[in-house]
Design an enzyme around this catalytic site. Structure first.
Site, short mmCIF file in Angstrom:
data_model
loop_
_atom_site.label_atom_id
_atom_site.label_comp_id
_atom_site.label_asym_id
_atom_site.label_seq_id
_atom_site.Cartn_x
_atom_site.Cartn_y
_atom_site.Cartn_z
N ASP A 118 -35.60 26.10 48.87
CA ASP A 118 -34.79 26.14 50.10
C ASP A 118 -34.57 27.55 50.62
O ASP A 118 -34.66 27.80 51.83
CB ASP A 118 -33.47 25.39 49.91
CG ASP A 118 -32.64 25.87 48.73
OD1 ASP A 118 -33.06 26.81 48.00
OD2 ASP A 118 -31.56 25.29 48.50
N MET B 21 -33.06 24.49 44.74
CA MET B 21 -33.75 25.11 43.61
C MET B 21 -33.15 24.69 42.27
O MET B 21 -32.04 24.17 42.20
CB MET B 21 -33.70 26.63 43.73
CG MET B 21 -34.44 27.19 44.94
SD MET B 21 -34.34 28.98 45.05
CE MET B 21 -35.44 29.47 43.70
N HIS B 22 -33.91 24.95 41.21
CA HIS B 22 -33.46 24.96 39.81
C HIS B 22 -33.20 23.60 39.18
O HIS B 22 -33.09 23.50 37.96
CB HIS B 22 -32.18 25.79 39.63
CG HIS B 22 -32.21 27.13 40.28
ND1 HIS B 22 -33.20 28.05 40.05
CD2 HIS B 22 -31.34 27.72 41.16
CE1 HIS B 22 -32.95 29.15 40.75
NE2 HIS B 22 -31.84 28.96 41.44
#
Length: 496
Positions: A238, A79-80
């Protein structure tokens, strides 16, 4: 026989699995890669490393199966991370990853510009160094020539999907982690973007996690030496895919995932739920579902760090052998896993870890056990917040490295004080990605039907009441350490 492929684009490697209609994993392939750290606090990756690793995995797997038997591919991704492309579709610079901490000033600037109340109103989350929004602001402040080239930004898995299909999309579970997405309305927060002077046109279109982003392009099929179409589904973040692959699609079970970082996750579907910022509140990859999540930044990473110090050549099974010979509480030794700062509940990028209680009788086994206990205490802080929010924690599904050691499973059961269950065939987020591909291929009418067919569990590890009583006392001591050490570690930074 028909198959789908689930691909997890992780921080340190890519894992691909082939799954049949019965939910059995019939083949897999893994590729390792390394992130770059050009400066202290920086964590970057050329996004084409993920793309090339995906192609290599697909070549390896597709050659083993009959023509046209593999019909769908989907993804899970870290992520991110911020990936930016120009109008020609080329990546402008290396991706800035989730564990990059260069954006402390941007985080403060965002808080000053819009305020925590506005952030919570529009995104249901506070802003942290690891999230995508401050990375985008950092690029604007420090690399304006690159920022001005941006045609679209994406998350890591979305870039690979784009390279395979030519289409730019994201989906709700990854969009929520950007802190630019309103998970209540399931749309980009135009008001927040306008306040921060970010052009909303650089945001990718949001489609469902199991919706098709297209098919493999002719160029990709030529690279893979195949002559049939394969559908590509957008996939999920995820943690969302890890939850889906563990059967976490309602409130009856919670998830604990221990990889590089550690996660505690619970479904929270109440339309009246309002997040206070202590936890993350994100969209699931299952339609119309949300979850709350707490994060320990250095979970498995703490254990890897200790192993590198003590014995780099041992695998983890050998490294943790005889851990039960160190008793509960590690003979008075306590570890805080703040090697990279801490997320939940402190949101503090500068705090650093500690061993408390070292003495002349401390052994290596005590240190190993204290690291396992410290990681679990940290995750328990998230569990405690959930309980305080009236989330009924009845049973936890443990996945990742924490599910591979029987003694650690018992420690989790005792500290969380609930039964711990593991998957019979735990494949992590890649399995959730395969489930999204299966839903995209319409193998099932609903996610509930797929769960019933595919998700199987091993026996439970139950807490021992006397152990839980001891750990409750130890956990209360653990919670004192952050406040006691925070000013000390802050003063120590001047000597780095």
């Amino acid at each position: 026989m028909n198959y789908v492929i689930g691909i997890d684009i992780g921080t340190s490697g890519l894992k691909s699995i082939v799954v049949n209609k019965s939910g059995e994993v019939v083949d897999s392939h893994s590729i390792s890669y390394k992130t770059e750290h050009p400066k202290s606090g920086y964590s970057e990756m050329d996004p084409d490393v993920w793309y090339e690793a995906t192609l290599d995995s697909l070549r390896h797997l597709l050659n083993k199966f009959d023509r046209q038997s593999i019909s769908g591919i989907s993804f899970s991704g870290q992520m991110h991370g911020l990936v930016v492309i120009d109008e020609d579709g080329n990546s402008i610079r290396p991706a800035i990853l989730w564990n990059d901490t260069r954006t402390s000033q941007e985080v403060e600037d965002i808080k000053q510009a819009v305020g925590l109340e506005t952030l919570l109103k529009h995104t249901q989350n506070t802003v942290l160094e690891g999230f995508t929004l401050p990375k985008l602001i950092w690029l604007k402040n420090h690399e304006p020539e690159n920022y001005n080239k941006i045609h679209k930004f994406m998350l890591p898995k979305d870039y690979v999907v784009y390279k395979l299909t030519g289409n730019v999309h994201t989906e709700p579970s990854d969009a929520a982690g950007t802190i630019m997405y309103n998970i209540k309305s399931e749309a980009w927060s135009l008001e927040l973007l306008n306040q921060l002077n970010i052009d909303s046109n650089i945001c990718p279109e949001v489609i469902g996690s199991h919706e098709s982003s297209g098919v493999l392009t002719d160029r990709i099929r030529e690279k893979l030496n195949i002559d049939w179409e394969i559908n590509v589904y957008q996939g999920g973040a995820d943690n969302a895919c890890g939850a889906l692959g563990s059967g976490i699609t309602d409130e009856t079970k919670q998830l604990v995932s221990i990889g590089t970082s550690g996660v505690a996750l619970s479904i929270e579907n109440s339309p009246n739920y309002e997040n206070d910022g202590n936890m993350h509140y994100f969209s699931h990859c299952v339609p119309n579902q949300k979850y709350v999540m707490g994060v320990t930044l250095s979970a498995g990473y703490s254990l890897e760090w200790l192993k590198q110090l003590i014995n780099t050549s041992e695998d983890f099974n050998v490294f943790l052998k005889d851990i039960s010979q160190s008793k509960i509480g590690s003979n008075g030794l306590m570890y805080t896993p703040y090697l990279l700062g801490e997320r939940t509940p402190y949101n503090d990028a500068s705090i650093r870890g500690s061993f408390i209680g070292l003495d002349a009788n401390t052994t290596q086994l005590d240190m190993k056990r204290s690291v396992l206990e410290g990681i679990t205490y940290s995750i328990n802080e998230s569990i405690e917040i959930m309980r305080n929010k009236d989330i009924d924690i009845k049973e936890i599904v443990s996945i990742g490295g924490g599910a591979k050691n029987e003694e650690w499973l018992q420690i989790q059961a005792d500290i969380f004080n609930v039964p711990i269950t593991t998957r019979t065939e735990e494949q992590g987020p890649a399995y959730g990605a395969a489930m999204l591909a299966a839903m995209g291929e319409q193998w099932f009418d609903s996610f509930d039907d797929m769960n019933e067919s595919w998700i199987k569990y091993r026996g439970k590890v139950s807490p021992v009441s006397s152990h839980s009583e001891s750990y409750h006392k130890l956990f209360n001591i653990y919670k004192l350490i952050y406040t006691a050490t925070q000013p000390i570690t802050k003063d120590l930074t001047q000597f780095k």
